[in-house]
Enzyme design. Structure first.
Site, PDB file in Angstrom:
ATOM      1  N   SER A   1      44.245  46.259  35.476  1.00 21.56           N
ATOM      2  CA  SER A   1      42.831  46.108  35.824  1.00 21.56           C
ATOM      3  C   SER A   1      42.103  47.445  35.681  1.00 21.56           C
ATOM      4  O   SER A   1      42.098  48.029  34.601  1.00 21.56           O
ATOM      5  CB  SER A   1      42.722  45.536  37.237  1.00 21.56           C
ATOM      6  OG  SER A   1      41.421  45.110  37.526  1.00 21.56           O
TER       7      SER A   1
ATOM      8  N   ASP B   1      42.044  34.451  33.719  1.00 23.13           N
ATOM      9  CA  ASP B   1      41.633  35.621  34.498  1.00 23.13           C
ATOM     10  C   ASP B   1      40.114  35.575  34.674  1.00 23.13           C
ATOM     11  O   ASP B   1      39.360  35.668  33.703  1.00 23.13           O
ATOM     12  CB  ASP B   1      42.038  36.901  33.767  1.00 23.13           C
ATOM     13  CG  ASP B   1      41.838  38.152  34.614  1.00 23.13           C
ATOM     14  OD1 ASP B   1      40.988  38.122  35.528  1.00 23.13           O
ATOM     15  OD2 ASP B   1      42.513  39.156  34.342  1.00 23.13           O
TER      16      ASP B   1
ATOM     17  N   HIS C   1      44.447  36.818  37.539  1.00 24.29           N
ATOM     18  CA  HIS C   1      44.234  38.249  37.319  1.00 24.29           C
ATOM     19  C   HIS C   1      45.431  39.118  37.678  1.00 24.29           C
ATOM     20  O   HIS C   1      45.590  40.204  37.123  1.00 24.29           O
ATOM     21  CB  HIS C   1      43.016  38.705  38.134  1.00 24.29           C
ATOM     22  CG  HIS C   1      42.662  40.148  37.957  1.00 24.29           C
ATOM     23  ND1 HIS C   1      42.329  40.690  36.728  1.00 24.29           N
ATOM     24  CD2 HIS C   1      42.589  41.180  38.857  1.00 24.29           C
ATOM     25  CE1 HIS C   1      42.066  41.974  36.873  1.00 24.29           C
ATOM     26  NE2 HIS C   1      42.221  42.297  38.149  1.00 24.29           N
TER      27      HIS C   1
END
Length: 394
Positions: free
Chosen positions: A240, A327, A366
Site C-alpha cells: 500500500s 481492492d 486490500h
C-alpha cells in the site's frame, strides 16, 4: 314560582354571554377551558389535545430535518476550505499514523501476537530519534530462538536464509494483524523478516513525512547490509503506502549503484495524487469543482508525492507486483497501470517484471493476499528459489 323566577335569570345570563361573544370575536375562537379541553367544534385529539395541533407538530419535524440538512451542507462545503487552509490535516489523512489498530498492543512483546521467534529492538537513524524494529527468524529456527536475545538474532543473519525488509502502509503499526500473518507466511517459507515503524508510527519517535519515511527505510537497509554476507539475498517488500516508500528507497539504492536483489510491491499505486482521487474517502468530493485544487494540490504542498510511476524509470532490479482485483482502497487499475509503465521502463530492460492478479472471487481485497495458497510458488518462481515451507509450527 321557582320556574318563573329562574327563567328570566337564565335568559339574562344567556343574553349577557351572547353580548360578550359578539363584542369580543376572539372569545369565539377560544376553546372553553371549563369543558375539559374541548375544541370549539367539540372534537378532541388523543391525550385531550386538539387535532389542530397535529399539523403544527408535523411542520416541526420537517423543520428539524431541514435544519439538519442545512448543517450537513454547511459542513460539506466547509471541509474543503478547512483542508486548504490547514494543509497539515491532509497530511494526517494520508499517513493516518495516529490510528493504532489493533489497540492495546504491546509492541515490545511480539510474542503476544503469536510471534515466538521475533525480537523487538530499537535503532537510531538520527540522534534523539528512535524507531522500533522487529526481526523474525525463519520458522525452522523457532525452537532454537526460545529465550534468545538480540545478539543471537543478529548472529542468525549469517545463515544462508534470504532476508525480506517489509515496509508497511499507513495506519496501524508493525503489529497489525494482517502484517503479522504475512510475517508468519514468509517466515514459514524460510525468510528472515525485518520490519519497523516509521518515525511517528507505533512506538517510534518523531513525526511522519515522505522524506523521513524513506530515510528510515534506507537506514534499516544499510544496517542490514552490514550484517549480511554479500551472497545473502536482500529483498524489499512494500504494501500500500509502503510501496511508495519502497520505490523511493530502491530508486536511491539504484542511483548509488547498489540495487536490492528484488522489489515486491503489494497493492501499489502510481502516485499519491491518483491514489487520493481513487480512494473511497474522496468519493463524496471527487466531482466537486476545484477538487484538485482543494485536496490534491494540498497533498503536494505537504511535499507528499510517492511517485512510483516516476521511480520505475530509475529502478534496475527485478520487480514483482501483486494486486487483488477487488481492492477498494488502492484500485486494481492503478497497480496494472504501474506495471505497464514498469514493463516499458528502459532502466528495467533486461530485468524481470511480473504482474500477478488475484481474482475478485478469492476475496483478498486490500490486505489479505497473504492467504493465497499460491503465494509460496509465486515467490519461488519469481525469486528463483525453491519453496522452503517449514513443517514445524512456530
Amino acid at each position: 314560582m321557582r320556574k318563573r323566577n329562574n327563567s328570566p335569570t337564565t335568559e339574562h345570563d344567556s343574553g349577557t354571554t351572547d353580548t360578550l361573544l359578539d363584542s369580543d370575536p376572539d372569545l369565539k375562537q377560544r376553546p372553553d377551558r371549563g369543558t375539559g379541553g374541548l375544541a370549539v367544534d367539540g372534537q378532541q385529539g388523543p391525550g385531550g389535545e386538539s387535532d389542530m395541533g397535529k399539523p403544527f407538530r408535523r411542520l416541526g419535524v420537517v423543520g428539524k430535518l431541514k435544519r439538519i440538512l442545512l448543517w450537513l451542507l454547511v459542513i460539506y462545503v466547509s471541509i474543503p476550505f478547512i483542508v486548504k487552509l490547514c494543509p497539515s490535516i491532509q497530511a494526517k489523512l494520508v499517513f493516518l499514523n495516529f490510528v493504532r489498530l489493533p489497540y492495546f498492543v504491546d509492541l515490545k512483546r511480539p510474542l503476544d501476537q503469536g510471534l515466538n521467534h521475533t525480537h523487538n529492538f530499537y535503532l537510531e537513524p538520527e540522534s534523539t530519534l528512535k524507531i522500533g524494529v522487529w526481526h523474525t527468524v525463519p520458522a525452522q529456527m523457532w525452537r532454537e530462538a526460545q529465550g534468545k536475545q538480540g545478539e543471537w538474532y543478529n548472529s542468525m543473519f549469517s545463515s544462508t536464509h534470504s532476508v525480506i525488509l517489509y515496509l508497511h502502509g499507513n495506519a496501524g503499526t508493525r503489529g497489525g494483524d494482517h502484517r503479522v500473518q504475512l510475517y508468519k507466511v514468509l517466515s514459514s517459507l524460510g525468510y528472515h523478516v525485518v520490519t519497523f515503524d516509521y518515525r511517528g508510527w507505533g512506538d517510534s519517535d518523531g513525526s511522519p513525512s515522505e522524506g523521513g519515511m524513506t530515510s528510515d527505510a534506507l537506514f534499516i537497509y544499510d544496517w542490514l547490509k552490514k550484517r549480511l554476507d554479500n551472497k545473502t539475498p536482500l529483498y524489499i517488500w512494500g504494501h500500500s503506502l509502503g510501496t511508495g516508500v519502497a520505490t523511493n528507497l530502491v530508486r536511491r539504492l539504484c542511483d548509488r549503484g547498489s540495487p536490492p536483489d528484488a522489489l515486491i510491491l503489494e497493492s501499489p499505486f502510481t502516485n499519491i495524487r491518483e491514489e487520493a482521487k481513487s480512494h473511497p474517502f474522496s468519493m463524496v468530493y471527487r466531482y466537486l469543482p476545484g477538487f484538485d485544487w482543494f485536496f490534491l494540490d494540498t497533498i503536494t504542498a505537504n511535499n507528499i508525492r510517492f511517485a512510483s510511476d516516476e521511480n520505475v524509470n530509475h529502478i534496475s532490479c527485478p520487480v514483482l507486483i501483486l494486486h487483488a482485483e477487488d481492492d477498494s482502497v488502492v484500485p486494481f487499475h492503478l497497480g496494472k497501470k504501474l506495471y505497464n509503465m514498469a514493463s516499458q521502463s528502459k532502466s528495467l530492460s533486461g530485468h524481470k517484471v511480473q504482474f500477478v492478479p488475484f481474482p475478485s472471487s478469492l476475496g483478498y481485497k486490500h490486505k489479505f493476499i497473504y492467504r493465497s495458497p499460491e503465494l509460496p510458488n509465486i515467490l519461488s518462481d519469481f525469486l528463483g528459489t525453491a519453496p522452503q515451507q517449514s513443517d514445524d509450527s512456530a
